[in-house]
Motif scaffolding. Structure first.
Motif, PDB file in Angstrom:
ATOM      1  N   ALA A   1      26.950 -11.697  18.388  1.00 52.60           N
ATOM      2  CA  ALA A   1      28.095 -12.344  19.037  1.00 52.60           C
ATOM      3  C   ALA A   1      28.070 -13.846  18.794  1.00 52.60           C
ATOM      4  O   ALA A   1      29.115 -14.470  18.555  1.00 52.60           O
ATOM      5  CB  ALA A   1      28.087 -12.048  20.536  1.00 52.60           C
ATOM      6  N   MET A   2      26.882 -14.415  18.829  1.00 49.75           N
ATOM      7  CA  MET A   2      26.741 -15.847  18.584  1.00 49.75           C
ATOM      8  C   MET A   2      27.215 -16.205  17.184  1.00 49.75           C
ATOM      9  O   MET A   2      27.953 -17.176  16.969  1.00 49.75           O
ATOM     10  CB  MET A   2      25.264 -16.247  18.747  1.00 49.75           C
ATOM     11  N   ALA A   3      26.833 -15.388  16.193  1.00 52.70           N
ATOM     12  CA  ALA A   3      27.126 -15.704  14.799  1.00 52.70           C
ATOM     13  C   ALA A   3      28.575 -15.445  14.423  1.00 52.70           C
ATOM     14  O   ALA A   3      29.035 -15.946  13.398  1.00 52.70           O
ATOM     15  CB  ALA A   3      26.202 -14.907  13.878  1.00 52.70           C
ATOM     16  N   ARG A   4      29.306 -14.666  15.224  1.00 55.68           N
ATOM     17  CA  ARG A   4      30.700 -14.408  14.879  1.00 55.68           C
ATOM     18  C   ARG A   4      31.667 -15.407  15.505  1.00 55.68           C
ATOM     19  O   ARG A   4      32.869 -15.330  15.291  1.00 55.68           O
ATOM     20  CB  ARG A   4      31.111 -12.983  15.239  1.00 55.68           C
ATOM     21  N   LYS A   5      31.149 -16.355  16.263  1.00 55.59           N
ATOM     22  CA  LYS A   5      32.018 -17.386  16.830  1.00 55.59           C
ATOM     23  C   LYS A   5      32.493 -18.324  15.723  1.00 55.59           C
ATOM     24  O   LYS A   5      31.742 -18.658  14.814  1.00 55.59           O
ATOM     25  CB  LYS A   5      31.282 -18.165  17.910  1.00 55.59           C
ATOM     26  N   LYS A   6      33.744 -18.758  15.838  1.00 58.20           N
ATOM     27  CA  LYS A   6      34.334 -19.611  14.814  1.00 58.20           C
ATOM     28  C   LYS A   6      33.573 -20.920  14.642  1.00 58.20           C
ATOM     29  O   LYS A   6      33.533 -21.488  13.542  1.00 58.20           O
ATOM     30  CB  LYS A   6      35.798 -19.912  15.159  1.00 58.20           C
ATOM     31  N   ASP A   7      32.967 -21.407  15.708  1.00 56.39           N
ATOM     32  CA  ASP A   7      32.262 -22.689  15.624  1.00 56.39           C
ATOM     33  C   ASP A   7      30.772 -22.531  15.358  1.00 56.39           C
ATOM     34  O   ASP A   7      30.001 -23.475  15.506  1.00 56.39           O
ATOM     35  CB  ASP A   7      32.478 -23.501  16.908  1.00 56.39           C
ATOM     36  N   PHE A   8      30.352 -21.313  14.942  1.00 57.58           N
ATOM     37  CA  PHE A   8      28.928 -21.111  14.661  1.00 57.58           C
ATOM     38  C   PHE A   8      28.457 -22.004  13.523  1.00 57.58           C
ATOM     39  O   PHE A   8      29.128 -22.138  12.499  1.00 57.58           O
ATOM     40  CB  PHE A   8      28.650 -19.651  14.299  1.00 57.58           C
ATOM     41  N   LYS A   9      27.312 -22.593  13.703  1.00 59.00           N
ATOM     42  CA  LYS A   9      26.663 -23.391  12.664  1.00 59.00           C
ATOM     43  C   LYS A   9      25.265 -22.833  12.433  1.00 59.00           C
ATOM     44  O   LYS A   9      24.590 -22.417  13.385  1.00 59.00           O
ATOM     45  CB  LYS A   9      26.557 -24.862  13.069  1.00 59.00           C
ATOM     46  N   ALA A  10      24.857 -22.810  11.193  1.00 55.09           N
ATOM     47  CA  ALA A  10      23.523 -22.307  10.857  1.00 55.09           C
ATOM     48  C   ALA A  10      22.465 -23.018  11.693  1.00 55.09           C
ATOM     49  O   ALA A  10      22.580 -24.216  11.987  1.00 55.09           O
ATOM     50  CB  ALA A  10      23.246 -22.490   9.379  1.00 55.09           C
ATOM     51  N   ILE A  11      21.431 -22.252  12.059  1.00 62.00           N
ATOM     52  CA  ILE A  11      20.399 -22.773  12.960  1.00 62.00           C
ATOM     53  C   ILE A  11      19.051 -22.851  12.243  1.00 62.00           C
ATOM     54  O   ILE A  11      18.485 -21.805  11.877  1.00 62.00           O
ATOM     55  CB  ILE A  11      20.253 -21.876  14.197  1.00 62.00           C
ATOM     56  N   PRO A  12      18.495 -24.064  12.044  1.00 63.02           N
ATOM     57  CA  PRO A  12      17.126 -24.159  11.523  1.00 63.02           C
ATOM     58  C   PRO A  12      16.167 -23.566  12.548  1.00 63.02           C
ATOM     59  O   PRO A  12      16.231 -23.899  13.740  1.00 63.02           O
ATOM     60  CB  PRO A  12      16.916 -25.666  11.355  1.00 63.02           C
ATOM     61  N   LEU A  13      15.279 -22.698  12.120  1.00 68.13           N
ATOM     62  CA  LEU A  13      14.355 -22.055  13.051  1.00 68.13           C
ATOM     63  C   LEU A  13      13.083 -22.877  13.259  1.00 68.13           C
ATOM     64  O   LEU A  13      12.247 -22.523  14.090  1.00 68.13           O
ATOM     65  CB  LEU A  13      14.004 -20.648  12.547  1.00 68.13           C
ATOM     66  N   ASN A  14      12.949 -23.960  12.486  1.00 65.66           N
ATOM     67  CA  ASN A  14      11.796 -24.866  12.623  1.00 65.66           C
ATOM     68  C   ASN A  14      10.470 -24.136  12.448  1.00 65.66           C
ATOM     69  O   ASN A  14       9.487 -24.412  13.132  1.00 65.66           O
ATOM     70  CB  ASN A  14      11.843 -25.589  13.975  1.00 65.66           C
ATOM     71  N   MET A  15      10.483 -23.180  11.546  1.00 66.72           N
ATOM     72  CA  MET A  15       9.280 -22.441  11.160  1.00 66.72           C
ATOM     73  C   MET A  15       9.309 -22.251   9.651  1.00 66.72           C
ATOM     74  O   MET A  15      10.374 -22.337   9.032  1.00 66.72           O
ATOM     75  CB  MET A  15       9.215 -21.082  11.865  1.00 66.72           C
TER      76      MET A  15
END
Length: 546
Positions: free
Chosen positions: A265-279
């Motif tokens: 659901a988070m990834a299908r939002k129009k304003d989703f931006k890729a998330i660095p996982l810092n790993m």
């Protein structure tokens, strides 16, 4: 297409179909004939029909011998075989994938938590401290105004992406195609796009519902060597590592990065931006390379008056060979349903056409393709190296994993709504008292999962269909239960074996419908086309000079 121009079937065939409409297997193709070929093709002696093995040699010899026996002409410059140059990459990934940089190190185990492989033709590839990035669905789709990679530089990084596309289970039929998968949802597309973006690695998060199959299918399908079409650049334009991880493994990664809840659901939002996982991730794959030829098998029945126009029937002859044993100790992946039954039906189809009293006006091509299980490679090679001109190819009719649960009252057309071939099936079904439906699981992306897709990609109208879910002889829900059981417990497993009591009447039902389609097409002068809105229409129109 103007259906008023459709010619009648040749008299002998017309008479045949006018008889006994209530028996839906009426026609020249019988369950017994199909089963006789399955018994051979799914026998242990063929060693699971994997390309590059003795199993391939035995399989293609059998099919070509049957073609010759039926009087089909060799289809490629005097040979029944079309050479398909492949590279076999036998990759051995690290036993573990090490993820560091989070609150605590994470160790993921091969096959249990992840599978990994590479197309790069190197003895060793590795990811060394490659930063992990959650890139949503990994989709760039301008027509949907969607770009998961917008503003993102992934060079040297490993992207984690979700299977299927944003529309699936979104509740919004206008988001992509809703629950019907687009090509953007296929795993093959995810790998292609990540490579275009310059990523070092790409890992797809497996979830059973959006993938349409359980983790066991991913694990078993990626055991041992993998085959690819040979490329001049040695596939160095692909990511170093391609792979999958389980949903549980992904949740562990995401939790350490603070990504919780419903990440679809988070990834299908129009304003989703890729998330660095810092790993970062570390993984090595050691490869053994083997270059060789596999083979498509081609037989031709020359048309009587329009031999330079072609209808192509396809089925893939390959399966997974010998691999990881199951709980019963069986390690031979015989693929009786997938796709010994399609290949068996192809031979039976050839027999029906060659024994017809009047020969078809157009030529009929019987094409048994290699390496479907490795990514539709044999059909891709034919479509990009066609023996017969694509703009003279009237249609492709594909047969893959026909139902082994008997006749049904409904017929399922894969990707329903694509082209004019469906109109013929609608007509026959109405005459036979059958209902035509679309995919029972449109989110599975069935239209992109078998060999007809490669013909569609080059514009040739292509049809794939199967039995539906309403049994003609059992109670409501029975056929659906059989389908679900096959997917969960038999699909791509050693248990997909031939049995003398296998019910092939549903296979014959589909085969005879497809025979009628080929007979009609072969005796017409018109060319079917793609329906408005199909992504393949413009390609065909261009090739036909429209």
């Amino acid at each position: 297409m103007n259906r008023n121009n459709t010619l009648l079937l040749i008299p002998a065939v017309a008479l045949l179909w006018s008889c006994n409409r209530q028996n839906k297997t009426t026609g020249p193709i019988t369950p017994e004939d199909i089963k006789s070929h399955i018994a051979v093709l799914a026998n242990d002696s063929l060693m699971g029909r994997k390309p590059f093995t003795e199993g391939e040699t035995k399989t293609i010899r059998y099919i070509s011998a049957e073609f010759k026996k039926l009087g089909l002409e060799p289809g490629d410059n005097g040979s029944y075989y079309q050479d398909v140059p492949l590279v076999e990459i036998k990759g051995s990934p690290s036993e573990t994938m090490e993820v560091t940089g989070g609150k605590s190190p994470i160790t993921l185990h091969s096959f249990t938590d992840f599978v990994a492989f590479t197309r790069q033709e190197l003895e060793e590839v590795d990811l060394k401290n490659s930063p992990l990035v959650f890139a949503g669905y990994g989709v760039v789709a301008p027509e949907y105004n969607w770009n998961d990679y917008a503003g993102l530089d992934v060079k040297g990084k490993t992207v984690v992406v979700l299977v299927n596309d944003p529309g699936f289970k979104s509740g919004d039929p206008k988001l992509f195609k809703g629950d019907t998968m687009t090509y953007y949802g296929r795993w093959t597309y995810k790998y292609e796009e990540a490579a275009r973006q310059g990523a070092a690695g790409v890992i797809i998060v497996h979830q059973t519902e959006p993938a349409s199959y359980p983790w066991s299918v991913v694990s078993s399908s990626n055991t041992g060597a993998r085959l690819y079409l040979q490329q001049g650049n040695k596939h160095m334009d692909r990511c170093k590592v391609e792979g999958w991880m389980t949903e549980d493994a992904a949740k562990k990664l995401f939790a350490q990065a603070g990504v919780t809840g419903d990440f679809r659901a988070m990834a299908r939002k129009k304003d989703f931006k890729a998330i660095p996982l810092n790993m970062t991730v570390n993984l090595t794959i050691h490869n053994k390379l083997k270059y060789s030829l596999s083979h498509n098998v081609i037989g031709v029945l020359k048309g009587s008056t329009a031999p330079d126009e072609y209808i192509i029937y396809t089925a893939h002859w390959d399966h997974f060979g010998i691999g990881k044993p199951d709980a019963k100790g069986d390690s031979i992946y015989n693929g009786a349903v997938d796709n010994a039954d399609g290949s068996a039906t192809l031979i039976s189809m050839a027999k029906a056409f060659t024994e017809a009293k009047e020969k078809p006006k157009r030529s009929i091509i019987f094409l048994a393709v290699t390496a479907e299980e490795q990514g539709l490679l044999g059909s891709e090679y034919y479509a990009t190296h066609p023996v017969y001109p694509l703009n003279k190819t009237v249609a492709n009719i594909n047969m893959d994993a026909l139902g082994n649960y008997g006749e049904t009252k409904d017929i399922s057309i894969t990707g329903k709504g694509q082209n004019d071939l469906e109109d013929y099936i609608e007509k026959y079904s109405k005459e036979d008292g059958l209902t035509v439906v679309g995919d029972s699981k449109p989110g599975a992306g069935g239209y992109y999962r078998s060999d007809h897709f490669n013909f569609a990609k080059v514009g040739v109208p292509a049809l794939d269909m199967n039995n539906g879910t309403v049994s003609a002889t059992h109670e409501a829900g029975w056929a659906k239960k059989q389908q679900d059981n096959y997917t969960a417990n038999t699909y791509h497993q050693p248990s997909d074996n031939y049995s003398p009591d296998m019910d092939a009447s549903g296979m014959a039902q589909i085969a005879n419908l497809l025979y009628r389609l080929g007979a009609d097409l072969a005796n017409e002068s018109t060319f079917p086309g793609w329906k408005n809105g199909s992504e393949f229409k413009a390609i065909r129109d261009k090739s036909m000079g429209k």
